[in-house]
Structures are given as C-alpha cells and as structure tokens.
Motif scaffolding. Structure first.
Motif, PDB file in Angstrom:
ATOM      1  N   GLU A  90     -32.746  39.461  -2.470  1.00 12.11           N
ATOM      2  CA  GLU A  90     -31.450  39.779  -3.070  1.00 12.11           C
ATOM      3  C   GLU A  90     -30.496  38.592  -2.944  1.00 12.11           C
ATOM      4  O   GLU A  90     -29.767  38.260  -3.880  1.00 12.11           O
ATOM      5  CB  GLU A  90     -30.867  41.013  -2.401  1.00 12.11           C
ATOM      6  N   LYS A  91     -30.517  37.918  -1.746  1.00 14.94           N
ATOM      7  CA  LYS A  91     -29.631  36.765  -1.531  1.00 14.94           C
ATOM      8  C   LYS A  91     -29.996  35.628  -2.464  1.00 14.94           C
ATOM      9  O   LYS A  91     -29.130  34.985  -3.075  1.00 14.94           O
ATOM     10  CB  LYS A  91     -29.729  36.311  -0.072  1.00 14.94           C
ATOM     11  N   LYS A 145     -23.255  37.295  -8.935  1.00 10.89           N
ATOM     12  CA  LYS A 145     -22.651  37.368  -7.605  1.00 10.89           C
ATOM     13  C   LYS A 145     -21.167  37.639  -7.713  1.00 10.89           C
ATOM     14  O   LYS A 145     -20.608  38.463  -6.983  1.00 10.89           O
ATOM     15  CB  LYS A 145     -22.920  36.068  -6.851  1.00 10.89           C
ATOM     16  N   LYS A 153     -17.217  45.045  -5.255  1.00 10.21           N
ATOM     17  CA  LYS A 153     -17.065  45.363  -3.844  1.00 10.21           C
ATOM     18  C   LYS A 153     -15.612  45.327  -3.445  1.00 10.21           C
ATOM     19  O   LYS A 153     -15.109  46.199  -2.715  1.00 10.21           O
ATOM     20  CB  LYS A 153     -17.881  44.378  -3.007  1.00 10.21           C
ATOM     21  N   GLU A 193     -28.735  36.338  -5.875  1.00 13.24           N
ATOM     22  CA  GLU A 193     -27.307  36.098  -6.048  1.00 13.24           C
ATOM     23  C   GLU A 193     -27.009  34.607  -6.124  1.00 13.24           C
ATOM     24  O   GLU A 193     -26.152  34.173  -6.901  1.00 13.24           O
ATOM     25  CB  GLU A 193     -26.537  36.743  -4.894  1.00 13.24           C
ATOM     26  N   LEU A 216     -36.762  41.829   1.202  1.00  8.85           N
ATOM     27  CA  LEU A 216     -35.964  42.285   0.067  1.00  8.85           C
ATOM     28  C   LEU A 216     -34.532  41.759   0.162  1.00  8.85           C
ATOM     29  O   LEU A 216     -33.922  41.406  -0.850  1.00  8.85           O
ATOM     30  CB  LEU A 216     -35.972  43.817  -0.011  1.00  8.85           C
ATOM     31  N   ARG A 217     -33.980  41.719   1.405  1.00  7.16           N
ATOM     32  CA  ARG A 217     -32.630  41.182   1.555  1.00  7.16           C
ATOM     33  C   ARG A 217     -32.611  39.699   1.215  1.00  7.16           C
ATOM     34  O   ARG A 217     -31.673  39.188   0.582  1.00  7.16           O
ATOM     35  CB  ARG A 217     -32.137  41.403   2.990  1.00  7.16           C
ATOM     36  N   GLU A 218     -33.673  39.019   1.626  1.00  4.46           N
ATOM     37  CA  GLU A 218     -33.766  37.593   1.303  1.00  4.46           C
ATOM     38  C   GLU A 218     -33.899  37.395  -0.212  1.00  4.46           C
ATOM     39  O   GLU A 218     -33.282  36.499  -0.787  1.00  4.46           O
ATOM     40  CB  GLU A 218     -34.984  36.991   2.019  1.00  4.46           C
ATOM     41  N   GLN A 274     -40.501  44.248   5.364  1.00  7.51           N
ATOM     42  CA  GLN A 274     -40.297  44.445   3.915  1.00  7.51           C
ATOM     43  C   GLN A 274     -38.807  44.472   3.582  1.00  7.51           C
ATOM     44  O   GLN A 274     -38.373  43.884   2.584  1.00  7.51           O
ATOM     45  CB  GLN A 274     -40.981  45.739   3.462  1.00  7.51           C
ATOM     46  N   LYS A 275     -38.040  45.118   4.450  1.00  8.14           N
ATOM     47  CA  LYS A 275     -36.605  45.149   4.230  1.00  8.14           C
ATOM     48  C   LYS A 275     -36.001  43.744   4.338  1.00  8.14           C
ATOM     49  O   LYS A 275     -35.124  43.372   3.547  1.00  8.14           O
ATOM     50  CB  LYS A 275     -35.934  46.071   5.243  1.00  8.14           C
ATOM     51  N   GLU A 276     -36.493  42.986   5.310  1.00  8.06           N
ATOM     52  CA  GLU A 276     -36.004  41.614   5.489  1.00  8.06           C
ATOM     53  C   GLU A 276     -36.317  40.773   4.261  1.00  8.06           C
ATOM     54  O   GLU A 276     -35.465  39.997   3.782  1.00  8.06           O
ATOM     55  CB  GLU A 276     -36.665  41.013   6.732  1.00  8.06           C
TER      56      GLU A 276
END
Length: 382
Positions: free
Chosen positions: A356-357, A367, A374, A360, A352-354, A348-350
């Motif tokens: 998010e990418k 972005k 940042k 962006e 979500l990161r995908e 699930q974390k993977e």
C-alpha cells in the motif's frame, strides 16, 4: 301482381321427380335464406316464394291439383287444406318443408340427419406429465422411466364394456344416432339421447369389472427418451399413451413437459451457460491461469489478463448446451470474481502495508486524494 309458376320458381321441369324437387328446393332456399342475404331486401320475399312452391309440389295431392288448375286450385276454397290466397300452407307442412333447408344450413353444427349411425367408440383424453431433469441430463440426454396413472382398456371385456366381450347393440331410442330430435314450431331441436348418453349403442350386460365403461384405472411404467438440449417448457408427445378410449375407441396421447433444475455452478440462457469463477488478488493483478469446470464433466484452463477486475467476462466457444434440433452447441461465459483474502498472517499483513505504501509513493495524486479524505474525516470527528 301475378304469381310465378311454381316449377319456374324452383327451376325444374313439370316432370321433375320428388328427389329433383327436393334438391332444387334446398339449393334455392340456401341461396335465398335471409340470414345469408342481409344486404338484399328482396331475398326474404323470394325465400317465401320458394317455400310456398315446394310446399305445394312436394305433396302429391296438392301437386295434382296445381298441375290441373294452376294457382286457382288454392284460391276460393278449391284447395281444401291449403290456406286461401296461397302463402305457406298449414304450419305443420311448412315446418316439415323448412326443416329440410334448416338441416342443410345448420346440419354440420347439429350433427346432421340421416347417414350412418353414430359410432359408440370415443377417443381417450390426452394426458400431461411433468418431468424434472438435471442440467447434466439435459446436456447429455437421458432415458427415463416414469409411472403414469391412466385409464387402460379393460382386460375382462377387451374394452367393449360388455360382459364376456359381447358386442353392444344399437340404441332403440335414437336408432344408433346418439341424438334425438323434437319439432318445436318451425324448428327442429336436437338433444343427446337420454338412453345411450350419445353413444349410439347400449350394453345389455355391462362388464362387472369396468361397469360398462370398457376401461379401468391403472398405473403404467413407460420409458421416455429425453433428447440432449431440452430446456424448461420443452414438450414431448407420446402418441397413443394417454387415456384409453371408451368402448374400444383409440387412446389419447401423453404429453411430457420438461422442467430443468437449477445447477450449483452454471446458469443457463438458451444454449449458452454462465459461470462465475473466483480468482485471487495476485492472479487478477499479475495475470495467470485458472482451471474452470465444464458441463461435460471436464475442465478448461483459462488465461487471466494482468490487471483483471471483478466482472470481467471471457468466452469459451462451444462449451455451452447442445441445440435441441441440431446446429452445434452454445458458448460458456466466464465472469471473474476477485476475492479479498481473509485470516491473514502477520507477515501477509506486513507485505500488504508495504504494498500500500509503495502504491501511494508511485501515485502521488492518489496519495493526495486519500490524505484529503482522511483530513476531512478527522475534521468531522475532531
């Protein structure tokens, strides 16, 4: 200045009876009383003239002297007991005469003179009972049984206060009026009778159970019908269910004040209900349906538009509270609360990161904004 004829002052004929004289005097005295004629400076003199005329004509001896000699009967010593030069006469005579008009002017306030003796029966006090109900009970209506501590009619004396139910007797001090009078100068003062405490009657042999009160303390069970739609502050009246009256008097009323408890899911605003419903990120983003409970014990399926945010409201018509006195029901307002997932798996974390990418990549401006933020924080902490 010559005095006016006393009969003319009172507006009666020379053959007027005592009752006619008294009635005419009361009418004139009330009409000319200074308290009622603050804007008429002549009213006080006319008021005194009326009292003087009545003080003479109400007395048989003075009236006979006046009919024979006129005003001269009270001048130069001919009048005997009357004051020389006319005026009010003796203070006691005036006080007695003035008490007649005083009675008419203030009789309602003081309780009146004469008439029927005061009734010994007294109405019981009204009572208040606070009753809490749930929101579900307020929606449907409910029958409740309550226990009310109150004074009820004594069974031993049937509410009379006398042993064996015997009738009370007229108070010898006040002759049943409940009040006694005392003459103080020009005024008559009225007080509650000390013998019967204003009841007008006394009990010679008080009941041994209620000690003459005619009522005793007792807890009663009552069935109360709570109509649908009640809310906090609603008042229900039960006629005749209050405290018993004193010595056979009618009972007072019982007033029930409703308090509706808070509900775990619904908040109330009049006839409308408010409900906060959690939805997943996926359902909020992609759209879908959610099943929400309703106050009637059922549920309704609600469509969620794609892209919904926390705080979005939707309305279910007629799913609120019923109006207390008819007129349909209110609505139910649903507010969405988008939930953030917790305890995510590695997959699930993977994802979500995908996600998010990809977000962006599809939003360069976003972005660039996040990159600037940042960089700013890196510079501050570097």
């Amino acid at each position: 200045m010559a005095k006016r004829d006393y009969y003319e002052v009172l507006g009666v004929s020379r053959t007027a009876s005592a009752d006619e004289l008294k009635k005419a005097y009361r009418t004139k005295a009330k009409e000319l009383h200074p308290d009622r004629n603050a804007d008429n400076p002549q009213a006080e003199a006319q008021f005194k003239e009326v009292n003087e005329a009545y003080d003479v004509l109400r007395d048989a001896d003075k009236k006979a002297a006046y009919d024979r000699y006129g005003h001269a009967a009270f001048e130069g010593g001919m009048g005997g007991g009357a004051r020389a030069g006319g005026g009010y006469g003796q203070q006691g005579d005036f006080a007695s005469a003035f008490s007649d008009v005083f009675e008419d002017l203030f009789g309602d306030f003081m309780g009146g003179r004469g008439g029927a003796p005061r009734s010994r029966a007294q109405r019981g006090s009204d009572l208040r009972y606070n009753l809490r109900v749930t929101l579900d009970e307020a929606y449907r209506g409910v029958q409740k049984t309550i226990n009310v501590p109150a004074s009820v009619a004594c069974d031993a004396c049937k509410g009379t206060g006398a042993e064996g139910g015997a009738e009370a007797v007229t108070c010898p001090t006040c002759s049943g009026m409940g009040k006694v009078r005392a003459q103080q100068g020009f005024f008559t003062v009225e007080r509650t009778c000390p013998t019967c405490n204003g009841m007008g009657q006394i009990v010679k042999n008080p009941c041994k159970v209620c000690h003459g009160a005619g009522r005793v303390e007792k807890e009663r069970s009552l069935s109360v019908n709570i109509p649908a739609g009640v809310e906090t502050g609603t008042r229900i009246r039960l006629a005749g269910e209050g405290e018993a009256g004193m010595r056979g008097g009618p009972s007072g009323d019982l007033y029930i004040f409703i308090e509706v408890r808070e509900h775990a899911l619904f908040q109330r605003d009049g006839v409308h209900l408010f409900c906060r419903v959690p939805v997943s990120i996926a359902a909020a983003a992609l759209g879908g349906e959610v099943e929400v409970p309703t106050i009637d014990g059922g549920s309704s399926r609600v469509k969620i538009p794609a892209g919904s945010q926390t705080g979005k409201q939707m309305r279910l018509r007629g799913k609120g509270m019923p109006a207390l006195r008819g007129g349909g029901a209110g609505d139910m307002l649903i507010e969405l609360a988008v939930e953030t997932p917790v305890n995510l798996t590695a997959r699930q974390k993977e994802l979500l990161r995908e996600f998010e990418k990809l977000s962006e990549d599809n939003n360069p401006e976003g972005k660039s904004f996040f990159s600037k933020v940042k960089g700013f924080w890196d510079g501050m902490t570097g």
